[in-house]
Design an enzyme around this catalytic site. Structure first.
Site: not given
Length: 499
Positions: A142, A144-145, A363, A140, A274, A241, A443
């Site tokens: 994301p 953002t990256n 967050e 998967l 994150c 997480g 992470l």
């Protein structure tokens, strides 16, 4: 090295054309989600069967060539710019650095680890350990990256003789498709099966779910919902997480130097990661002075009215608005209708509590940092716990202190998998040259964060192991040896029969 240089020339020539608008090797046809993914998985299994015959040297060459090619400055810049143009999130310089510096650093670490055949022999205990691939990995990716995650998961996957199928985020599919196309060209240049790495061309939640159900294991990086879906797919998964890093600053450190470290950690890739600092908890005696140092480092301190305006635009229906995620300070300020000077690098809001009634304790994935004040160190630790219990349990926290007793107390008493000491949290948490953590883009957050592991996900998490156990010439010890110094106290325990 000459192999890589020649191969890079071939790949560079091939990249002069247009970026792919579909996944290389993926047929565009009407089908059910199941059949669509089954086609990809079948090609992946055929490619993996070939890779399964490769030696350690061969898989290392493939992995190293992928990293080396994508770390070339011109290509890395092109990909970083593409990612920013497509998502409008982050910073081009930060994204480029992930390819030119972070991925080579990761490869430097993992290439020392054996992933093929016998990887360990424990003569004392008669155990020989053999590494074996999972098979096909669902990766998967994301938004953002989108530029680095497919490289990371493909490289670690291939080194462990797995095939990898990427499921990009719809908002960043063009970039991920392009990166996967480069990887496939590298594989072809080295006469390896290009279908070792594939990508879904038209991503959707249903296709991602089907991919996770058909592959052998999922490496899940993305939204909380997607990670939960990975754990519910019926197949093994390594998830991550929610991040919400809280960093304590006490009176023992240099304030100016610490403020600059927080700036570095907070502003990297516009706080898309994150691990970026989300809150700071500052000792009361230095609080005002430290805020002044943060201002010198580029912070804008919002007043109460401006804080309310920021809250109104950062969250929509209880979720972080995509309009602020990894966006420049100027855009966030304009949305909120507040006047922030053009040279400001991040915004600070001041807070006192944690929980749903205090949304800034959660967050934010944006260039907004929350500041708290504490009196005793016990209060500071309690605040870290309250904040991470609300958001980010199991992920990470940090501390700027020279007091080892305080550092240990924070680590002992919080539900966090990493405690970063006197470093830019956002830059150091995923491993760096300046600490000993495994360098990664995934992470783990332990059971606290709903994950299987509480460490940085790295090469050892990308393969199965088989252990050969040979007989040992040793006899069963007596009870005194079994229980050791506990024996006398244990033997003195008396219970009623049937109790």
């Amino acid at each position: 090295m000459h192999i890589l240089v020649d191969m890079l020339t071939d790949v560079s020539h091939a990249l002069q054309g247009e970026e792919p608008d579909r996944a290389p090797g993926e047929k565009m046809y009407e089908s059910t989600d199941h059949d669509h993914i089954a086609n990809l998985v079948e090609k992946a299994r055929q490619a993996q069967a070939v890779l399964n015959t490769y030696t350690q040297e061969q898989v290392d060459l493939l992995a190293g060539a992928i990293v080396y090619t994508l770390a070339r400055p011109d290509l890395a810049s092109r990909i970083a710019t593409m990612a920013y143009d497509e998502t409008k999130m982050g910073l081009v310089d930060s994204k480029r650095a992930k390819l030119t510096h972070k991925m080579p650093a990761i490869f430097h670490d993992i290439r020392k680890e054996k992933t093929v055949g016998v990887i360990d022999h424990d003569a004392e205990n008669g155990i020989t350990t053999i590494a074996k691939p999972y098979g096909v990995i669902a990766a998967l990716v994301p938004s953002t990256n989108c530029e680095a995650t497919p490289i990371f998961k493909s490289v670690l996957g291939i080194r462990a003789r797995n095939a990898v199928i990427c499921a990009p985020h719809p908002a960043s599919k063009k970039t991920t498709l392009f990166v996967v196309d480069v990887i496939r060209q590298v594989l072809r240049s080295l006469d390896a099966p290009e279908d070792l790495v594939q990508c879904i061309a038209t991503p959707s939640k249903s296709l991602a779910a089907e991919l996770m159900a058909q592959c052998d294991v999922t490496m899940a990086t993305g939204s909380g919902d997607m990670v939960k879906a990975a754990y519910s797919s019926g197949k093994p998964a390594y998830g991550v997480g929610v991040g919400n890093a809280v960093v304590i600053v006490d009176e023992t450190v240099d304030l100016a130097a610490t403020a600059d470290k927080i700036r570095i950690g907070k502003t990297g890739d516009n706080a898309s990661g994150c691990s970026a600092e989300n809150s700071i908890v500052v000792q009361a005696s230095i609080y005002d002075g430290f805020l002044r140092e943060l201002e010198k480092a580029g912070a804008y301190i919002a007043n109460a009215e401006e804080k309310a305006k920021l809250q109104a635009v950062i969250w929509e229906d209880g979720h972080i608005s995509r309009k602020v995620v990894a966006r420049p300070v100027s855009e966030i300020a304009a949305l909120a209708g507040i006047d922030v000077a053009a040279d400001r690098k991040f915004i600070i809001v001041q807070e006192t509590g944690a929980g749903a009634e205090y949304p800034f304790s959660g967050e934010k994935l944006s260039l907004v940092l929350t500041a708290y004040k504490y009196d005793s160190f016990d209060d500071a630790v309690a605040m870290v716990t309250a904040i991470t219990d609300y958001s980010g349990s199991g992920h990470s926290c940090g501390i700027h202190s020279t007091d080892d007793a305080r550092i240990l107390k924070l680590a002992l008493e919080t539900k966090t998998s990493r405690v970063i000491v006197r470093q830019p949290h956002g830059a150091a948490n995923s491993g760096s040259w300046t600490n000993g953590l495994a360098k990664t883009f995934s992470l783990g957050c332990g059971s606290w964060g709903g994950n299987a592991v509480s460490e940085n996900v790295t090469q050892k998490h990308y393969y199965n192991t088989t252990r050969i156990a040979k007989p040992l010439d040793r006899s069963e010890p007596d009870e005194a040896a079994i229980y050791g110094p506990l024996f006398d106290k244990i033997a003195a325990v008396r219970i009623e029969a049937g109790a």
